[in-house]
Design an enzyme around this catalytic site. Structure first.
Site, mmCIF file in Angstrom:
data_model
loop_
_atom_site.group_PDB
_atom_site.id
_atom_site.type_symbol
_atom_site.label_atom_id
_atom_site.label_comp_id
_atom_site.label_asym_id
_atom_site.label_seq_id
_atom_site.Cartn_x
_atom_site.Cartn_y
_atom_site.Cartn_z
ATOM 1 C CE LYS A 36 -18.228 -20.877 -18.311
ATOM 2 N NZ LYS A 36 -17.534 -22.472 -18.292
ATOM 3 C CG ASN B 183 -37.493 -27.229 -31.724
ATOM 4 O OD1 ASN B 183 -36.704 -28.004 -31.608
ATOM 5 N ND2 ASN B 183 -37.450 -25.749 -31.557
ATOM 6 N N GLY B 184 -37.928 -30.600 -31.342
ATOM 7 C CA GLY B 184 -38.230 -31.163 -30.227
ATOM 8 C C GLY B 184 -38.107 -32.654 -30.111
ATOM 9 C CE LYS C 64 -19.660 -23.581 -27.159
ATOM 10 N NZ LYS C 64 -19.839 -23.339 -25.892
ATOM 11 C CD GLU D 167 -17.665 -24.391 -15.433
ATOM 12 O OE1 GLU D 167 -16.548 -24.924 -15.760
ATOM 13 O OE2 GLU D 167 -18.324 -23.736 -16.360
ATOM 14 C CB CYS E 188 -34.929 -26.868 -35.013
ATOM 15 S SG CYS E 188 -34.526 -28.702 -34.732
ATOM 16 C CG HIS F 96 -2.944 -29.585 2.751
ATOM 17 N ND1 HIS F 96 -2.056 -30.456 3.754
ATOM 18 C CD2 HIS F 96 -4.135 -29.962 2.849
ATOM 19 C CE1 HIS F 96 -2.885 -31.274 4.458
ATOM 20 N NE2 HIS F 96 -4.150 -30.988 3.984
ATOM 21 C CD1 TRP G 51 -29.357 -29.291 -31.364
ATOM 22 C CD2 TRP G 51 -27.944 -28.217 -32.557
ATOM 23 N NE1 TRP G 51 -28.290 -29.355 -30.575
ATOM 24 C CE2 TRP G 51 -27.203 -28.601 -31.419
ATOM 25 C CE3 TRP G 51 -27.184 -27.332 -33.274
ATOM 26 C CZ2 TRP G 51 -26.122 -28.276 -31.157
ATOM 27 C CZ3 TRP G 51 -25.883 -27.238 -33.051
ATOM 28 C CH2 TRP G 51 -25.331 -27.516 -31.939
ATOM 29 C CD GLU H 111 -14.528 -20.238 -20.494
ATOM 30 O OE1 GLU H 111 -14.550 -20.548 -21.740
ATOM 31 O OE2 GLU H 111 -15.166 -20.869 -19.708
ATOM 32 N NE ARG I 122 -33.927 -20.704 -33.140
ATOM 33 C CZ ARG I 122 -34.653 -21.025 -31.876
ATOM 34 N NH1 ARG I 122 -34.282 -21.954 -31.259
ATOM 35 N NH2 ARG I 122 -35.434 -19.987 -31.217
#
Ligand code: AGP
Length: 666
Positions: free
Chosen positions: A539, A147-148, A661, A535, A40, A558, A121, A542, A73
């Site tokens: 990356k 926050n937390g 996104k 992955e 947050c 193969h 958040w 992308e 944020r």
């Protein structure tokens, strides 16, 4: 006059009538300390009367400006509170900051020089007006923002309910506010109006990760804040002082910042900053000069949000683990509201996701099948829905999504539910569509992920999937509690190991820069290293727009080995040589095979594995950890490599071409 030491070598003399810092040898920190995941945005302000005349220096102006700076944020609600005319006045609204601004337009706050502000958040409780911060207590005379995650909020809430306290929200923050209010009103043994003391006593009761800011109508020129495992910095001004979850909150007003340490409480007035520990003993902060421009301040001094989020990963994993096991090392996924008896009857698991989230699912498959002995399929959501899959009431569908809005995944979840499956969402965005349309949700606590290329959310997704697998195994008795405890202990060590990788990434970055003109890079992995190879390739595709492909190492002979030509760069994610049925030897022979055909072998291996050195042009070591947990470590060098190479090419790492996104169309 109170004497405090800040920054170890700086003496902050805090005379009652003013604030000055007598410096001796101050070593300004060029970059703020390792970033903690800030879920947050938080801002606090106190100014003196001379500031009232200065345009833009009312508490509300400063706080709103700080919230705007922290807007990156991401958030789902926002709110402010000021102390004026002996009362607390607060406004809060769900949705974007503009909703709060409209509210303030129609229902203005009184002028004030003391205020706090928050962009949320959500972790506990959906993004609604009620759940937005600030939360009030002590009959509306105290306001708090947070926050937390307060781990022990349930027991504290019960204690307060028994005292007759009532609550209007589902949040852990309102419980913390009520605790502080109760202490301020009833537990200071007659010591009048001491918000600092009350905060100290409250923090002694709180468990978890938190940044708290509070104001009270009885002390109109004070903001008191506390931090544990969550970011908080002080901004030092002339006739005014600031608080922020990071320096973006006040960078327009001062570049003199003080970093607070763990378990510290700070009390700011317009002319003083006093720091103590949770028990009232004077404590130290570290003063530094903020030499970032506002834009880079939002990225914590990193060159991109992706870089910042890669460095957020130790905390993203730690926060996702936080509060989900008890002192006996047993899983306590209280938010997973599905009848345990139903989960015991599950005879198949289908993981639905897209892109990076699907690779997290592939990692999860190895762990869940190993621990739970339940057949686990991982399906690309957009394929699943149209292949007439076999789904029934004993199928558990687990969707994985950072945004919780990916249309392909949402439609697949809807289809699965229509077929009678129970659905669990692993998601990073509280209150988003997929969790809302699932039977249960296990939130990752990675904080907002701004860069299009997913990094910290990926590691958090894997972590959450491990927790789910362990929970199912615990429920069904597949593995002994001792083994669960051991796995949780190993997971608890992962954040520090990720930090080690981040700290030692210099040579890898150098290699990436040297390879910026490569046209193709291949990635090989085996077992849990296979999804990591996928992955790593994604990356690079992308953000560097380079052809990259991930393969299962066993698949090489193969077909793909035909791709190996002189100088072809190949990353190889090598399994641990430890353990009974290590695939290590097989993968090392794969390295030999491609090296014999001219490949440039770039190896990710675990510390102590000397065998690979003979066949690798470069070896990047990661700390040892059990095989099933290795992806949390072996992924990180591949993220860094892609980000550094894309940066070397001069590309926009955060907003790569053609990508969004969240893909909210099918
Ligand atoms: C990963 O870097 C990409 N941003 C993309 O593959 C992403 O993981 C995928 O679109 C799924 O998004 P979600 O996690 O928000 O559902």
């Amino acid at each position: 006059m109170s004497m405090l030491s800040i920054g170890g070598s700086a003496l902050l003399l805090v005379p009652r009538n003013g604030l000055f810092v007598e410096r001796d040898i101050l070593r300004p920190i060029r970059r703020a300390p390792a970033t903690l995941v800030g879920m947050c945005g938080i801002v606090g302000y106190v100014g003196n009367s001379s500031r009232r005349a200065d345009a833009g220096h009312s508490a509300l102006d400063v706080v709103l400006e700080g919230l705007r700076r922290l807007e990156y944020r991401g958030y789902d609600s926002a709110g402010v509170a000021v102390v004026a005319d002996g009362t607390i006045a607060a406004r809060k609204k769900s949705g974007k900051l503009t909703n709060l601004l409209a509210e303030l337009e129609s229902d203005p706050l009184p002028t004030s020089l003391t205020g706090i502000g928050h962009t949320r958040w959500a972790t506990h409780g959906g993004p609604t007006d009620q759940n937005a911060h600030p939360h009030l207590a002590d009959g509306g005379r105290l306001a708090m923002i947070h926050n937390g995650i307060i781990e022990n909020f349930a027991e504290l809430k019960q204690e307060l309910l028994e005292k007759g306290v009532t609550f209007t929200s589902e949040t852990d923050t309102e419980v913390a506010a009520a605790l502080l209010g109760d202490i301020f009103r009833n537990q200071l043994n007659g010591e009048s109006s001491n918000l600092t003391k009350a905060m100290q006593l409250a923090c002694q009761r709180l468990e978890g990760a938190f940044t708290l800011l509070a104001v009270h109508a009885d002390q109109p020129d004070v903001v008191v804040a506390a931090r544990r495992n969550s970011p908080l910095v002080v901004g030092l001004g002339e006739g005014e002082n600031f608080l922020g979850s990071d320096v973006s909150g006040f960078i327009d007003h001062t570049r003199r910042a003080v970093e607070l340490g763990q378990d510290q409480i700070v009390t700011i007035t317009a002319d003083s900053v006093e720091i103590t520990d949770f028990f009232g003993a004077p404590a130290q902060g570290k003063e530094y000069h903020v030499d970032w421009d506002p834009a880079s301040a939002e990225k914590g001094g990193f060159s991109s949000f992706m870089e910042k989020e890669i460095h957020d990963q130790p905390d993203a994993v730690a926060q996702t683990l936080l509060g989900r096991s008890d002192l006996n090392g047993q899983l306590t996924l209280s938010e997973l509201r599905i009848d345990p008896e139903l989960l015991k009857k599950v005879d198949k698991i289908i993981v639905l996701a897209c892109g990076t989230a699907a690779y997290a699912g592939l990692v999860a498959k190895y762990a869940i099948e190993n621990w739970c002995r339940i057949p686990t399929e991982v399906e690309l959501a957009h394929e699943f829905r149209y292949r007439d899959p076999i789904v029934d009431a004993k199928t558990l569908v687990v969707s994985i999504s950072q945004s919780g809005e990916t249309m392909d995944t949402l439609m697949a979840v809807r289809y699965a539910r229509e077929q009678g499956a129970k659905t669990i969402s692993i998601c990073n965005t509280n209150g988003s569509t997929i969790p809302r349309e699932s039977d249960a949700v296990l939130y990752t606590h990675a904080g907002p992920e701004i860069a299009v290329a997913s990094t910290k959310a990926f590691l958090a997704q894997i972590t959450a999937a491990y927790l789910l697998g362990l929970y199912l195994a615990q429920l069904r008795g597949n593995i002994f509690s001792g083994q669960i405890k051991d796995v949780l202990a190993d997971l608890g060590k992962v954040p520090a190991k990720i930090q080690e990788i981040l700290d030692g990434a210099g040579p890898l970055r150098e290699l990436a820069r040297s390879m910026k003109d490569e046209k193709s890079v291949l990635f090989l992995g085996r077992h849990v290293g296979f999804p990591v190879a996928l992955e790593g390739a994604l990356k690079l595709k992308e953000i560097a727009y380079i052809h990259a492909e991930g393969f299962a190492a066993g698949e090489l002979k193969h077909g793909p080995i035909a791709l190996i030509d002189e100088g072809q760069p190949v990353f190889v994610v090598v399994p641990s040589p430890r353990g009974r049925d290590s695939l290590h030897a097989k993968v090392v022979s794969n390295i030999q095979e491609i090296r014999a055909r001219g490949a440039r072998t770039l190896v990710i291996a675990e510390e102590g594995d000397e065998t690979v050195r003979a066949y690798a042009e470069h070896v990047f070591y990661v700390p040892q950890t059990p095989t099933l947990l290795m992806p949390l470590l072996t992924t990180v060098p591949l993220q860094i490599f892609a980000a550094e190479l894309a940066k070397a090419k001069g590309y926009d790492v955060d907003q790569p071409r053609n990508l969004a996104k969240s893909v909210t169309v099918e």
